[in-house]
Design a protein around this motif. Structure first.
Motif, mmCIF file in Angstrom:
data_model
loop_
_atom_site.group_PDB
_atom_site.id
_atom_site.type_symbol
_atom_site.label_atom_id
_atom_site.label_comp_id
_atom_site.label_asym_id
_atom_site.label_seq_id
_atom_site.Cartn_x
_atom_site.Cartn_y
_atom_site.Cartn_z
ATOM 1 N N TRP A 201 0.830 -1.200 0.000
ATOM 2 C CA TRP A 201 0.000 0.000 0.000
ATOM 3 C C TRP A 201 0.868 1.255 0.000
ATOM 4 N N THR A 202 1.977 1.224 0.747
ATOM 5 C CA THR A 202 2.889 2.365 0.786
ATOM 6 C C THR A 202 3.516 2.613 -0.579
ATOM 7 N N LEU A 203 3.937 1.547 -1.251
ATOM 8 C CA LEU A 203 4.522 1.700 -2.582
ATOM 9 C C LEU A 203 3.505 2.267 -3.564
ATOM 10 N N ARG A 204 2.289 1.778 -3.516
ATOM 11 C CA ARG A 204 1.252 2.282 -4.422
ATOM 12 C C ARG A 204 0.973 3.759 -4.168
ATOM 13 N N ARG A 205 0.929 4.149 -2.900
ATOM 14 C CA ARG A 205 0.677 5.551 -2.564
ATOM 15 C C ARG A 205 1.828 6.437 -3.021
ATOM 16 N N GLU A 206 3.044 5.964 -2.843
ATOM 17 C CA GLU A 206 4.204 6.759 -3.237
ATOM 18 C C GLU A 206 4.303 6.914 -4.753
ATOM 19 N N LEU A 207 4.001 5.852 -5.475
ATOM 20 C CA LEU A 207 4.141 5.896 -6.929
ATOM 21 C C LEU A 207 3.003 6.646 -7.608
ATOM 22 N N ASN A 208 1.882 6.787 -6.928
ATOM 23 C CA ASN A 208 0.726 7.441 -7.542
ATOM 24 C C ASN A 208 0.410 8.787 -6.907
ATOM 25 N N SER A 209 1.402 9.383 -6.256
ATOM 26 C CA SER A 209 1.204 10.696 -5.653
ATOM 27 C C SER A 209 2.478 11.506 -5.810
#
Length: 253
Positions: A82-90
Motif C-alpha cells: 500500500w505504501t509503494l502504491r501511494r508513493e508511486l501514484n502521488s
C-alpha cells in the motif's frame, strides 16, 4: 539497502507497534487465565469448575492472539504494498528519485520488509502458541501429561518433516503472490499511468498471474519439492527484476 530497510520500517512503525501491543495484551490476559486455572483442572471428572474471570481471560486472551496472528499480521504484510502504491501514484513519488539508490534497491527494501515482518511474526506466534499450550497442559493436566506432551512416544518424524515442508512451500507461494502484487503496482504507476481503469486492470493482472502460478504449481509432479522450490524462486526473481527494470525505464514523476 540497510538504510532503505530502516526507512521502510520507520514508516510502518505505527502498525507494527499496534500489532505488538495487541499481542502483549492478549498474551498477558491468556497467562492470567492460565495462572488462575485450578491445578489439574482437566484431570477432574466432569467439567472443570472455572470462575467467570478465568473463562473471560482465557477466551478474550486467546481471541486477541488469534486475531493479531492472522488479520494483524496480514494487514502489516500488506502495508508495504500500500505504501509503494501511494508513493508511486502521488507527489511522494519524487522521493524515489532523490535517493542515490537504484530502483531495484528501492523495491527490494519494500519486499524485504514484508518478508522480515512475516518471518518474525510466524516465529513469534509459533513460539507463543507452543509455550502457551505446554503451560496450559502443565497447569491443567498435571506433570504426567506435561511430560507426555514433551516426549510423545509415537512421534512420527516423517510427518513432522512434511509439516515443515508444507509451511516452507506456503511461505514461498506467498512470496510469489507478493511479488505479483508488487509487479502489478509498478505496472499501474508506469505503463498504465493515466489510463482509464488502471486500478482494475492491475487487479486483473494480479488475479490472472496468481491463478496461473497456482495452476502451474498444481501440474508439477507430487513429491518433488526441489522442482517446486526452483520454479517459485525463478518466478520471484523474474518478477523482481522485471519490476525493477520497469521502474527504472518507464517510471516518471
Amino acid at each position: 539497502m540497510a538504510k532503505l530497510l530502516k526507512y521502510e520500517f520507520r514508516k510502518s512503525r505505527g502498525a507494527l507497534l499496534a500489532l505488538l501491543v495487541s499481542t502483549v495484551l492478549g498474551e498477558v490476559m491468556l497467562l492470567g487465565g492460565i495462572l488462575f486455572l485450578p491445578q489439574d483442572a482437566f484431570l477432574l471428572r466432569g467439567e472443570p469448575n472455572l470462575s467467570n474471570g478465568t473463562v473471560f481471560l482465557l477466551t478474550v486472551g486467546t481471541g486477541i492472539l488469534v486475531l493479531a496472528g492472522t488479520f494483524g499480521v496480514m494487514l502489516c504484510s500488506l502495508l508495504p504494498m500500500w505504501t509503494l502504491r501511494r508513493e508511486l501514484n502521488s507527489s511522494q513519488s519524487c522521493m524515489l528519485f532523490l535517493i542515490p539508490e537504484r530502483s531495484y534497491a528501492v523495491l527490494g527494501a519494500k519486499v524485504l520488509e514484508d518478508v522480515v515482518v512475516l518471518a518474525v511474526s510466524v516465529l513469534i506466534f509459533g513460539l507463543l502458541s507452543v509455550a502457551d499450550f505446554l503451560l496450559l497442559a502443565w497447569r491443567g493436566g498435571g506433570l504426567v501429561q506435561f511430560s507426555e506432551i514433551l516426549l510423545p512416544q509415537n512421534l512420527d518424524m516423517e510427518k513432522v518433516g512434511d509439516v515443515c515442508s508444507t509451511l516452507g512451500m506456503s511461505a514461498l507461494v506467498w512470496l510469489t503472490i507478493l511479488m505479483v502484487c508488487f509487479f502489478a503496482i509498478v505496472m499501474q504507476a508506469s505503463l498504465l499511468r493515466g489510463k482509464r481503469g488502471s486500478f482494475w486492470i492491475s487487479l486483473l493482472i494480479v488475479l490472472f498471474l496468481a491463478i496461473m502460478i497456482l495452476r502451474a504449481g498444481s501440474l508439477l509432479p507430487e513429491g518433488n519439492t526441489a522442482i517446486k522450490v526452483l520454479a517459485h524462486a525463478g518466478i520471484v526473481v523474474l518478477l523482481y527484476l522485471l519490476s525493477g527494470w520497469i521502474m527504472e525505464k518507464h517510471l516518471s514523476i
